[in-house]
Scaffold this motif. Structure first.
Motif, PDB file in Angstrom:
ATOM      1  N   GLU A 145      18.750  20.886 -31.727  1.00 20.96           N
ATOM      2  CA  GLU A 145      17.866  20.243 -32.698  1.00 20.96           C
ATOM      3  C   GLU A 145      17.421  21.179 -33.809  1.00 20.96           C
ATOM      4  OE1 GLU A 145      14.603  18.657 -30.471  1.00 20.96           O
ATOM      5  OE2 GLU A 145      15.802  16.999 -29.675  1.00 20.96           O
ATOM      6  N   GLN A 146      17.174  22.423 -33.486  1.00 21.31           N
ATOM      7  CA  GLN A 146      16.638  23.363 -34.463  1.00 21.31           C
ATOM      8  C   GLN A 146      17.680  24.351 -34.962  1.00 21.31           C
ATOM      9  OE1 GLN A 146      12.405  23.309 -32.166  1.00 21.31           O
ATOM     10  NE2 GLN A 146      13.058  25.222 -33.005  1.00 21.31           N
ATOM     11  N   GLU A 147      18.925  24.138 -34.559  1.00 22.92           N
ATOM     12  CA  GLU A 147      19.996  25.067 -34.920  1.00 22.92           C
ATOM     13  C   GLU A 147      19.578  26.496 -34.605  1.00 22.92           C
ATOM     14  OE1 GLU A 147      21.298  24.305 -38.915  1.00 22.92           O
ATOM     15  OE2 GLU A 147      21.662  22.193 -38.495  1.00 22.92           O
ATOM     16  N   ALA A 148      19.031  26.668 -33.408  1.00 24.88           N
ATOM     17  CA  ALA A 148      18.551  27.975 -32.964  1.00 24.88           C
ATOM     18  C   ALA A 148      19.626  28.663 -32.128  1.00 24.88           C
ATOM     19  CB  ALA A 148      17.271  27.818 -32.145  1.00 24.88           C
ATOM     20  N   CYS A 149      19.575  29.964 -32.146  1.00 27.59           N
ATOM     21  CA  CYS A 149      20.445  30.788 -31.311  1.00 27.59           C
ATOM     22  C   CYS A 149      19.641  31.222 -30.089  1.00 27.59           C
ATOM     23  CB  CYS A 149      20.894  32.007 -32.102  1.00 27.59           C
ATOM     24  SG  CYS A 149      21.751  33.236 -31.107  1.00 27.59           S
ATOM     25  N   ILE A 150      20.219  31.057 -28.922  1.00 27.88           N
ATOM     26  CA  ILE A 150      19.557  31.494 -27.697  1.00 27.88           C
ATOM     27  C   ILE A 150      20.446  32.549 -27.047  1.00 27.88           C
ATOM     28  CG2 ILE A 150      18.674  30.815 -25.453  1.00 27.88           C
ATOM     29  CD1 ILE A 150      18.280  28.008 -26.722  1.00 27.88           C
ATOM     30  N   LEU A 151      19.912  33.743 -26.972  1.00 29.91           N
ATOM     31  CA  LEU A 151      20.610  34.855 -26.347  1.00 29.91           C
ATOM     32  C   LEU A 151      19.935  35.111 -25.013  1.00 29.91           C
ATOM     33  CD1 LEU A 151      22.691  37.156 -26.534  1.00 29.91           C
ATOM     34  CD2 LEU A 151      20.908  38.523 -27.605  1.00 29.91           C
ATOM     35  N   THR A 152      20.690  34.956 -23.945  1.00 29.44           N
ATOM     36  CA  THR A 152      20.125  35.067 -22.596  1.00 29.44           C
ATOM     37  C   THR A 152      20.834  36.150 -21.814  1.00 29.44           C
ATOM     38  OG1 THR A 152      19.681  32.695 -22.620  1.00 29.44           O
ATOM     39  CG2 THR A 152      19.643  33.772 -20.486  1.00 29.44           C
ATOM     40  N   VAL A 153      20.051  36.970 -21.158  1.00 30.64           N
ATOM     41  CA  VAL A 153      20.578  37.919 -20.189  1.00 30.64           C
ATOM     42  C   VAL A 153      20.219  37.352 -18.821  1.00 30.64           C
ATOM     43  CG1 VAL A 153      20.386  40.258 -19.258  1.00 30.64           C
ATOM     44  CG2 VAL A 153      20.277  39.876 -21.740  1.00 30.64           C
ATOM     45  N   THR A 154      21.235  37.132 -17.979  1.00 32.94           N
ATOM     46  CA  THR A 154      20.969  36.543 -16.673  1.00 32.94           C
ATOM     47  C   THR A 154      22.015  36.957 -15.647  1.00 32.94           C
ATOM     48  OG1 THR A 154      20.485  34.477 -15.506  1.00 32.94           O
ATOM     49  CG2 THR A 154      22.258  34.399 -17.143  1.00 32.94           C
ATOM     50  N   HIS A 155      21.597  36.922 -14.409  1.00 32.91           N
ATOM     51  CA  HIS A 155      22.507  37.085 -13.277  1.00 32.91           C
ATOM     52  C   HIS A 155      22.658  35.763 -12.532  1.00 32.91           C
ATOM     53  CE1 HIS A 155      21.139  41.253 -13.954  1.00 32.91           C
ATOM     54  NE2 HIS A 155      22.368  41.551 -13.588  1.00 32.91           N
ATOM     55  N   ASP A 156      21.973  34.721 -13.007  1.00 33.02           N
ATOM     56  CA  ASP A 156      21.926  33.421 -12.341  1.00 33.02           C
ATOM     57  C   ASP A 156      23.179  32.609 -12.680  1.00 33.02           C
ATOM     58  OD1 ASP A 156      21.326  30.989 -11.216  1.00 33.02           O
ATOM     59  OD2 ASP A 156      19.387  30.752 -12.223  1.00 33.02           O
ATOM     60  N   GLU A 157      24.171  32.696 -11.828  1.00 34.48           N
ATOM     61  CA  GLU A 157      25.446  32.007 -12.071  1.00 34.48           C
ATOM     62  C   GLU A 157      25.293  30.491 -12.088  1.00 34.48           C
ATOM     63  OE1 GLU A 157      28.489  33.437  -9.449  1.00 34.48           O
ATOM     64  OE2 GLU A 157      28.128  35.523 -10.005  1.00 34.48           O
ATOM     65  N   LYS A 158      24.216  29.965 -11.499  1.00 29.79           N
ATOM     66  CA  LYS A 158      24.011  28.519 -11.465  1.00 29.79           C
ATOM     67  C   LYS A 158      23.728  27.937 -12.849  1.00 29.79           C
ATOM     68  CE  LYS A 158      20.745  28.638  -8.317  1.00 29.79           C
ATOM     69  NZ  LYS A 158      20.535  30.048  -8.146  1.00 29.79           N
ATOM     70  N   ILE A 159      23.369  28.765 -13.808  1.00 28.74           N
ATOM     71  CA  ILE A 159      23.080  28.244 -15.146  1.00 28.74           C
ATOM     72  C   ILE A 159      24.177  28.580 -16.156  1.00 28.74           C
ATOM     73  CG2 ILE A 159      20.596  28.194 -14.765  1.00 28.74           C
ATOM     74  CD1 ILE A 159      20.403  30.720 -16.556  1.00 28.74           C
ATOM     75  N   PHE A 160      25.240  29.222 -15.729  1.00 27.81           N
ATOM     76  CA  PHE A 160      26.309  29.599 -16.651  1.00 27.81           C
ATOM     77  C   PHE A 160      26.879  28.400 -17.393  1.00 27.81           C
ATOM     78  CE2 PHE A 160      27.846  33.876 -14.641  1.00 27.81           C
ATOM     79  CZ  PHE A 160      26.624  34.446 -14.929  1.00 27.81           C
ATOM     80  N   ASP A 161      26.926  27.231 -16.730  1.00 26.11           N
ATOM     81  CA  ASP A 161      27.516  26.051 -17.371  1.00 26.11           C
ATOM     82  C   ASP A 161      26.664  25.525 -18.530  1.00 26.11           C
ATOM     83  OD1 ASP A 161      25.431  25.101 -15.755  1.00 26.11           O
ATOM     84  OD2 ASP A 161      26.480  23.234 -15.284  1.00 26.11           O
ATOM     85  N   ARG A 162      25.475  26.047 -18.717  1.00 28.86           N
ATOM     86  CA  ARG A 162      24.598  25.601 -19.795  1.00 28.86           C
ATOM     87  C   ARG A 162      24.834  26.371 -21.106  1.00 28.86           C
ATOM     88  NH1 ARG A 162      23.297  22.215 -16.160  1.00 28.86           N
ATOM     89  NH2 ARG A 162      21.324  21.117 -16.258  1.00 28.86           N
ATOM     90  N   PHE A 163      25.730  27.334 -21.081  1.00 30.49           N
ATOM     91  CA  PHE A 163      25.954  28.164 -22.258  1.00 30.49           C
ATOM     92  C   PHE A 163      27.259  27.800 -22.953  1.00 30.49           C
ATOM     93  CE2 PHE A 163      23.375  30.741 -19.344  1.00 30.49           C
ATOM     94  CZ  PHE A 163      22.282  30.961 -20.160  1.00 30.49           C
TER      95      PHE A 163
END
Length: 177
Positions: A145-163
């Motif tokens: 909606e806001q044409e925002a960039c989200i940079l995430t550092v994570t080890h949570d493989e369960k959320i990888f499909d959201r990127f």
């Protein structure tokens, strides 16, 4: 993330945020705090909420600093806290929030000013899987909606499909994409 967040000086190169050159051998902006306030939302692994403010006040503080009208700031804080399922905890101070509740308040604070760049360090670490998916859905919605960039550092493989894009680093170097 600390370089992108204009906290640490790069050892070389340039930094361009949202099309705006901000570093080229030196910082090109005199007020980096204002740049961070206007363009960057930070989601820290540790929530870093101000202990003397309520959950709602922690969120609306960002908007107060950005110059929003107090009523609009309160309305925006309520909207985000409700969406993240912690609206009922708005009058509570951080010491009385669970770890997951505090993290969701911190996420609401990071999103409050509708920043163009969200830097998220393990944003789902303190959340159960249902709430982790809720948070990631909100971040994706915001990005769209806001044409925002989200940079995430994570080890949570369960959320990888959201990127949209995954970059794997190993020992500080690009491993694969």
């Amino acid at each position: 993330m600390n370089i992108i967040g204009c906290i640490l000086d790069p050892s070389s190169g340039r930094v361009v945020l949202d099309g705006d050159p901000v570093y080229d051998g030196k910082w090109l902006r005199s007020d980096l705090r204002r740049l961070r306030l206007d363009k960057i939302g930070f989601i820290f692994q540790a929530h870093n909420l101000l202990p003397f403010l309520t959950a709602a006040e922690n969120v609306s503080l960002v908007l107060d600093l950005a110059g929003w009208a107090p009523e609009k700031g309160k309305e925006r804080a309520k909207e985000l806290l409700d969406y993240l399922e912690v609206g009922h905890r708005a009058p509570v101070k951080p010491a009385l929030l669970s770890g997951g509740e505090a993290q969701r308040v911190a996420i609401a604070r990071a999103l409050a000013n509708r920043p163009r760049i969200i830097l998220a360090d393990e944003p789902t670490a303190a959340l159960d899987s249902k709430r982790a998916q809720l948070v990631m859905d909100l971040l994706r919605k915001l990005a769209s909606e806001q044409e925002a960039c989200i940079l995430t550092v994570t080890h949570d493989e369960k959320i990888f499909d959201r990127f949209d894009r995954l970059i794997h680093l190993r020992d500080g170097k690009l491993a694969d994409e």
